[in-house]
Design an enzyme around this catalytic site. Structure first.
Site, PDB file in Angstrom:
ATOM      1  N   HIS A 117       8.922 -28.071  31.187  1.00  0.00           N
ATOM      2  CA  HIS A 117      10.116 -28.074  32.036  1.00  0.00           C
ATOM      3  C   HIS A 117       9.938 -29.097  33.135  1.00  0.00           C
ATOM      4  O   HIS A 117       8.820 -29.284  33.630  1.00  0.00           O
ATOM      5  CB  HIS A 117      10.357 -26.682  32.645  1.00  0.00           C
ATOM      6  CG  HIS A 117      11.741 -26.520  33.161  1.00  0.00           C
ATOM      7  ND1 HIS A 117      12.119 -26.936  34.419  1.00  0.00           N
ATOM      8  CD2 HIS A 117      12.857 -26.042  32.565  1.00  0.00           C
ATOM      9  CE1 HIS A 117      13.406 -26.690  34.569  1.00  0.00           C
ATOM     10  NE2 HIS A 117      13.886 -26.160  33.469  1.00  0.00           N
ATOM     11  N   ASP A 155      14.244 -21.145  26.577  1.00  0.00           N
ATOM     12  CA  ASP A 155      14.687 -21.301  25.190  1.00  0.00           C
ATOM     13  C   ASP A 155      13.651 -20.834  24.180  1.00  0.00           C
ATOM     14  O   ASP A 155      13.952 -20.703  22.997  1.00  0.00           O
ATOM     15  CB  ASP A 155      15.057 -22.769  24.930  1.00  0.00           C
ATOM     16  CG  ASP A 155      16.289 -23.159  25.721  1.00  0.00           C
ATOM     17  OD1 ASP A 155      17.201 -22.326  25.818  1.00  0.00           O
ATOM     18  OD2 ASP A 155      16.342 -24.285  26.241  1.00  0.00           O
TER      19      ASP A 155
HETATM   20  N1  CMC Z   1       5.371 -30.619  23.668  1.00  0.00           N
HETATM   21  C1  CMC Z   1       4.378 -31.557  23.784  1.00  0.00           C
HETATM   22  N2  CMC Z   1       4.214 -32.350  24.855  1.00  0.00           N
HETATM   23  C2  CMC Z   1       5.089 -32.198  25.859  1.00  0.00           C
HETATM   24  C3  CMC Z   1       6.127 -31.262  25.820  1.00  0.00           C
HETATM   25  C4  CMC Z   1       6.249 -30.448  24.673  1.00  0.00           C
HETATM   26  N3  CMC Z   1       7.222 -29.541  24.588  1.00  0.00           N
HETATM   27  N4  CMC Z   1       6.855 -31.340  26.964  1.00  0.00           N
HETATM   28  C5  CMC Z   1       6.286 -32.306  27.697  1.00  0.00           C
HETATM   29  N5  CMC Z   1       5.216 -32.827  27.040  1.00  0.00           N
HETATM   30  C6  CMC Z   1       4.301 -33.873  27.535  1.00  0.00           C
HETATM   31  C7  CMC Z   1       4.938 -35.241  27.430  1.00  0.00           C
HETATM   32  O1  CMC Z   1       4.645 -35.862  26.204  1.00  0.00           O
HETATM   33  C8  CMC Z   1       4.357 -35.954  28.632  1.00  0.00           C
HETATM   34  O2  CMC Z   1       3.060 -36.369  28.277  1.00  0.00           O
HETATM   35  P1  CMC Z   1       2.444 -37.736  28.917  1.00  0.00           P
HETATM   36  O3  CMC Z   1       2.393 -37.525  30.402  1.00  0.00           O
HETATM   37  O4  CMC Z   1       1.094 -37.853  28.274  1.00  0.00           O
HETATM   38  O5  CMC Z   1       3.375 -38.834  28.514  1.00  0.00           O
HETATM   39  C9  CMC Z   1       4.207 -34.844  29.676  1.00  0.00           C
HETATM   40  O6  CMC Z   1       4.109 -33.629  28.931  1.00  0.00           O
HETATM   41  C10 CMC Z   1       5.390 -34.754  30.637  1.00  0.00           C
HETATM   42  O7  CMC Z   1       6.572 -34.643  29.851  1.00  0.00           O
HETATM   43  P2  CMC Z   1       7.939 -35.372  30.184  1.00  0.00           P
HETATM   44  O8  CMC Z   1       8.725 -35.525  28.934  1.00  0.00           O
HETATM   45  O9  CMC Z   1       7.658 -36.618  30.981  1.00  0.00           O
HETATM   46  O10 CMC Z   1       8.583 -34.304  31.154  1.00  0.00           O
HETATM   47  P3  CMC Z   1      10.110 -34.187  31.507  1.00  0.00           P
HETATM   48  O11 CMC Z   1      10.182 -33.444  32.776  1.00  0.00           O
HETATM   49  O12 CMC Z   1      10.755 -35.530  31.452  1.00  0.00           O
HETATM   50  O13 CMC Z   1      10.729 -33.313  30.291  1.00  0.00           O
HETATM   51  C11 CMC Z   1      11.376 -31.502  28.928  1.00  0.00           C
HETATM   52  C12 CMC Z   1      10.962 -31.955  30.341  1.00  0.00           C
HETATM   53  C13 CMC Z   1      11.868 -30.062  29.018  1.00  0.00           C
HETATM   54  C14 CMC Z   1      12.497 -32.388  28.407  1.00  0.00           C
HETATM   55  C15 CMC Z   1      10.120 -31.580  28.004  1.00  0.00           C
HETATM   56  O14 CMC Z   1       9.110 -30.715  28.466  1.00  0.00           O
HETATM   57  C16 CMC Z   1      10.478 -31.248  26.550  1.00  0.00           C
HETATM   58  O15 CMC Z   1      10.884 -32.152  25.799  1.00  0.00           O
HETATM   59  N6  CMC Z   1      10.344 -29.951  26.102  1.00  0.00           N
HETATM   60  C17 CMC Z   1      10.775 -29.548  24.773  1.00  0.00           C
HETATM   61  C18 CMC Z   1      12.287 -29.323  24.750  1.00  0.00           C
HETATM   62  C19 CMC Z   1      12.692 -28.053  25.473  1.00  0.00           C
HETATM   63  O16 CMC Z   1      12.082 -27.010  25.314  1.00  0.00           O
HETATM   64  N7  CMC Z   1      13.769 -28.150  26.271  1.00  0.00           N
HETATM   65  C20 CMC Z   1      14.330 -27.000  27.009  1.00  0.00           C
HETATM   66  C21 CMC Z   1      14.135 -27.136  28.479  1.00  0.00           C
HETATM   67  S1  CMC Z   1      14.418 -25.601  29.391  1.00  0.00           S
HETATM   68  C22 CMC Z   1      16.067 -25.214  29.190  1.00  0.00           C
HETATM   69  C23 CMC Z   1      16.989 -26.165  29.801  1.00  0.00           C
HETATM   70  O17 CMC Z   1      16.939 -26.432  31.012  1.00  0.00           O
HETATM   71  O18 CMC Z   1      17.831 -26.669  29.076  1.00  0.00           O
END
Ligand code: CMC
Length: 416
Positions: free
Chosen positions: A299, A356
């Site tokens: 998140h 989720d």
């Molecule tokens: N699985 C594997 N690695 C992950 C995941 C995951 N679910 N989420 C984040 N990471 C890693 C990512 O690869 C990155 O690694 P690095 O620093 O080495 O590049 C690090 O963690 C930070 O991730 P980010 O993508 O830069 O973080 P963000 O804040 O931009 O993204 C997120 C947040 C929710 C989009 C992401 O965690 C994600 O894609 N999660 C899976 C999709 C999901 O469950 N979404 C629902 C969110 S909660 C409900 C809502 O608000 O809608």
């Protein structure tokens, strides 16, 4: 507490004011940065940008805490209905008995749709995703509603969105449209519109109604997330409420946002089908060359447990136990969570299950098909979207318009 911060840029000193929130958020107000220094800030994904002041919900991502208008989510779940929560989010305070009665009655009064809405629905292909159907119907609803009072628009949407969701569901499963029952409360009416069969009496299961009530509350608001920001951004251009909400739904549909609830169940089913080797899937999520991510994990704000996920896990366990279902998907999800939380990759990156991760398991137990999960999320998020739209107007937020760092061609001439 500082009232200003000093920047030293190439030997020149600048002072910028500091803003504090009631729960200790602090921000440097850089709105005059370019004017004073020639610089803009660069912050892709708005990871570090506050776009407004808001008093609707508060997340402490480090502690894993969520407040709606100051009340902890754990108290709201125990003590409030979704309709009381909607009133709180929209109006700032919980309703007293008379206010709740009048709010509920006003919603029932607007519980009808123009016949043209059914005709429009007939022309949308059956194979279209329910989120596409819902956002299209919400957009066009504007054409049939002529509100003198802005407050009435909020009530229209609260009344009509469950009807649109039920119509969408019944179109997908092939059932005839049903009508609202004015004797029922919001959640019971929603269940009846989804699941009743014409000319047969319908009794909803209180366990299911309670689980649905809780899920909608958990979805009700979550400060400046992607869909809410979309709603505020459209509103800041003075677009209408219905089109702003419809755009918010489209943002919510995305698989990194609300669409993750469908993606989680699909992922868990894939893991089961492929033999249930959890370690292999965790390695896949960690592999930077593989686009796969563990859906329902991570998140932007929470760097600790998402408090909504804790509640959803409990609700999932209760519903499945009380309905006497044996669900291998729930067992798999719990196993996957345990394994991921022990893994150094997830520990170091502070990746925890989000709302989720467990919500789809509850929707499935209730009888909602996978492609309708995000529609249910939208029903829950509606009060939050509307409250932000209302707040954005009251704050007189300026039109949202970020800057960019241009990396295209320098000025050049056409050679012909
Ligand atoms: N699985 C594997 N690695 C992950 C995941 C995951 N679910 N989420 C984040 N990471 C890693 C990512 O690869 C990155 O690694 P690095 O620093 O080495 O590049 C690090 O963690 C930070 O991730 P980010 O993508 O830069 O973080 P963000 O804040 O931009 O993204 C997120 C947040 C929710 C989009 C992401 O965690 C994600 O894609 N999660 C899976 C999709 C999901 O469950 N979404 C629902 C969110 S909660 C409900 C809502 O608000 O809608």
């Amino acid at each position: 507490m500082y009232s200003v911060v000093n920047f030293n840029i190439n030997g020149y000193h600048y002072k910028f004011p500091v803003i504090y929130g009631t729960c200790y958020d602090k921000a440097i107000n850089i709105s005059k940065l370019r004017e004073s220094t020639g610089f803009i800030t660069f912050d892709p994904g708005f990871k570090n940008t506050g776009m407004t002041k808001s008093s609707i919900s508060f997340i402490d991502g480090e502690k894993g805490e969520l407040l709606y208008r100051g009340y902890p989510i754990e108290q709201i779940i125990k003590k409030c209905s979704f309709i009381e929560t909607s009133y709180l989010i929209l109006n700032g305070e919980l309703p007293d008995t008379a206010q709740l009665k009048s709010f509920s009655e006003r919603i029932k009064k607007f519980n009808h749709l123009h016949k043209e809405m059914n005709q429009i629905l007939d022309h949308i292909p059956n194979f279209y995703h329910p989120m596409g159907i819902l956002s299209s119907l919400t957009y066009i609803l504007d054409a049939f509603i002529d509100c003198l009072q802005e407050e009435d628009m909020y009530i229209h949407l609260l009344a009509k969105l469950p009807m649109l969701a039920a119509l969408t569901y019944r179109k997908k499963v092939g059932g005839p449209p049903t009508h609202p029952d004015h004797h029922l409360d919001y959640i019971s009416n929603l269940l009846k519109m989804f699941f009743s069969v014409p000319n047969q009496s319908y009794e909803h299961n209180p366990i299911i109604a309670d689980a649905l009530n809780k899920l909608l509350i958990l979805h009700a608001d979550h400060e400046q997330n992607c869909s809410t920001t979309t709603v505020r951004l459209l509103g800041s251009a003075h677009a209408g409420l219905f089109s702003s909400i419809s755009a918010g739904m489209t943002a919510l549909w995305g698989r990194l946002h609300g669409g993750a609830n469908q993606a989680v169940i699909e992922m868990l089913e894939d893991i089961l089908k492929s033999g249930g080797n959890i370690k292999k899937w965790i390695e896949k999520a960690k592999n930077k060359k593989d686009p796969f991510r563990l859906m329902g994990f991570g998140h932007r704000i929470y760097k600790n447990f998402d408090p909504r996920a804790k509640i959803a896990k409990q609700v999932a366990e209760n519903v499945i136990q009380e309905l006497g279902i044996s669900d291998p998907i729930l067992e798999l999800a719990k196993n996957l969570e345990e394994n991921a939380l022990r893994d150094s990759y997830f520990i170091e990156k502070k990746l925890y299950p989000n709302i989720d991760f467990y919500s789809g398991i509850i929707y499935q137990a209730i009888g909602i098909p996978k492609d309708m999960f995000t529609v249910m999320f939208a029903l829950g998020r509606l009060p939050g979207w509307m409250a932000h739209w209302k707040e954005m107007k009251l704050n007189r937020d300026p039109i949202g318009r970020p800057r960019q760092i241009y990396i295209g061609y320098k000025k050049r001439n056409i050679k012909k």
